[in-house]
Design a protein around this motif. Structure first.
Motif, PDB file in Angstrom:
ATOM      1  N   PRO A 185       3.567  -2.147   1.724  1.00 16.08           N
ATOM      2  CA  PRO A 185       4.474  -2.754   2.712  1.00 16.08           C
ATOM      3  C   PRO A 185       5.792  -2.008   2.865  1.00 16.08           C
ATOM      4  CG  PRO A 185       4.586  -3.970   0.662  1.00 16.08           C
ATOM      5  CD  PRO A 185       3.541  -2.900   0.457  1.00 16.08           C
ATOM      6  N   ARG A 192       4.958   1.115  12.831  1.00 13.93           N
ATOM      7  CA  ARG A 192       5.561  -0.162  12.452  1.00 13.93           C
ATOM      8  C   ARG A 192       6.784  -0.460  13.315  1.00 13.93           C
ATOM      9  NH1 ARG A 192       6.742  -2.179   6.245  1.00 13.93           N
ATOM     10  NH2 ARG A 192       7.537  -4.250   6.790  1.00 13.93           N
ATOM     11  N   PHE A 211       1.304  -8.052   5.427  1.00 13.74           N
ATOM     12  CA  PHE A 211       0.581  -7.234   4.459  1.00 13.74           C
ATOM     13  C   PHE A 211      -0.046  -8.156   3.422  1.00 13.74           C
ATOM     14  CE2 PHE A 211       3.762  -4.601   6.398  1.00 13.74           C
ATOM     15  CZ  PHE A 211       3.129  -3.386   6.598  1.00 13.74           C
ATOM     16  N   VAL A 216      -4.168  -5.499   6.266  1.00 18.40           N
ATOM     17  CA  VAL A 216      -3.052  -5.718   7.177  1.00 18.40           C
ATOM     18  C   VAL A 216      -3.480  -6.672   8.280  1.00 18.40           C
ATOM     19  CG1 VAL A 216      -1.527  -4.619   8.870  1.00 18.40           C
ATOM     20  CG2 VAL A 216      -2.038  -3.458   6.724  1.00 18.40           C
TER      21      VAL A 216
END
Length: 239
Positions: A185, A192, A211, A216
């Motif tokens: 993470p 992201r 996460f 995911v």
């Protein structure tokens, strides 16, 4: 030539005949044909430009993972331009985007991936952001996640939700499972940032990136029509 028929009424509003109007629409037809040619040419030039960008990057950047990651993004946009070029009504099917991305990446086996959802047609102003997010999720799944080997599973599901006073919203979920090692993470890459922040402004989306111990999970909620971008507090941060 276009013809229009309307009732002909006298002063007492009694129908006394028919009025016929003829309109020459040759110019309109020719303009629409020219527009289709220009759009096709624009899409062709866009794909050529993406190829030029890839060539410049290959001759400028050092070979390795950063270059490979960069080159995959113009490639994803190039594939998307191919879908847009085939869209006769300026709409692209969400399922086509999903399946094209998996096919291009050679991602996973059929029994590893579940794709479920009703037919959803995306307008051109929605397509690029969603396609890039899908590309980042799929690439991450192939490199680090559920599609890295035969042990993981991936469910891609979506549906439409209707709320009072607003148009339909796309509710999209990407859920990986079966990883033997928990995902990291702490990694903060382009993908992201795109999902957690950029989509809020480009698609007025609300996003959630989680996460889990075995994979995911990403949820994206976005209107299918353009609206005002949400505030920063409406973007749910990843865990």
């Amino acid at each position: 030539m276009s013809a229009r028929l309307v009732p002909w009424r006298d002063g007492h509003r009694k129908t006394d005949g028919v009025g016929v109007t003829f309109v020459n629409i040759t110019g309109l037809t020719q303009a629409e044909a020219r527009q289709r040619v220009l759009i096709a040419e624009l899409q062709h030039r866009t794909r050529n430009l993406l190829t030029v960008v890839q060539s410049i990057a290959q001759h400028t950047l050092y070979k390795g993972a950063p270059l490979d990651a960069f080159l995959m993004r113009p490639s994803a946009l190039g594939r998307l331009q191919g879908l847009i070029g085939k869209a006769g009504n300026d709409l692209v099917a969400l399922e086509e985007i999903v399946r094209l991305e998996f096919k291009a990446l050679g991602a996973g086996k059929d029994e590893q991936i579940i794709i479920e959802g009703p037919p959803v047609a995306l307008s051109l102003d929605r397509v690029h952001g969603i396609a890039l997010a899908l590309h980042q999720l799929a690439t991450n799944a192939v490199k680090y996640g559920a599609l890295k080997d035969g042990g993981g599973r991936l469910q891609v599901r979506w549906h439409l939700a209707q709320q009072a006073g607003t148009g339909p919203k796309l509710m999209f979920e990407w859920d990986e499972s079966g990883l033997s090692v928990p995902p990291n993470p702490t990694r903060h890459g382009f993908g992201r940032k795109l999902i957690e922040h950029a989509l809020a402004y480009t698609l007025c989306a609300k996003t959630e990136l989680r996460f889990k111990d075995d994979g995911v999970c990403c949820r994206i909620e976005t209107p299918l029509t353009t609206g005002e971008p949400p505030g920063e507090n409406e973007v749910r941060e990843g865990i």
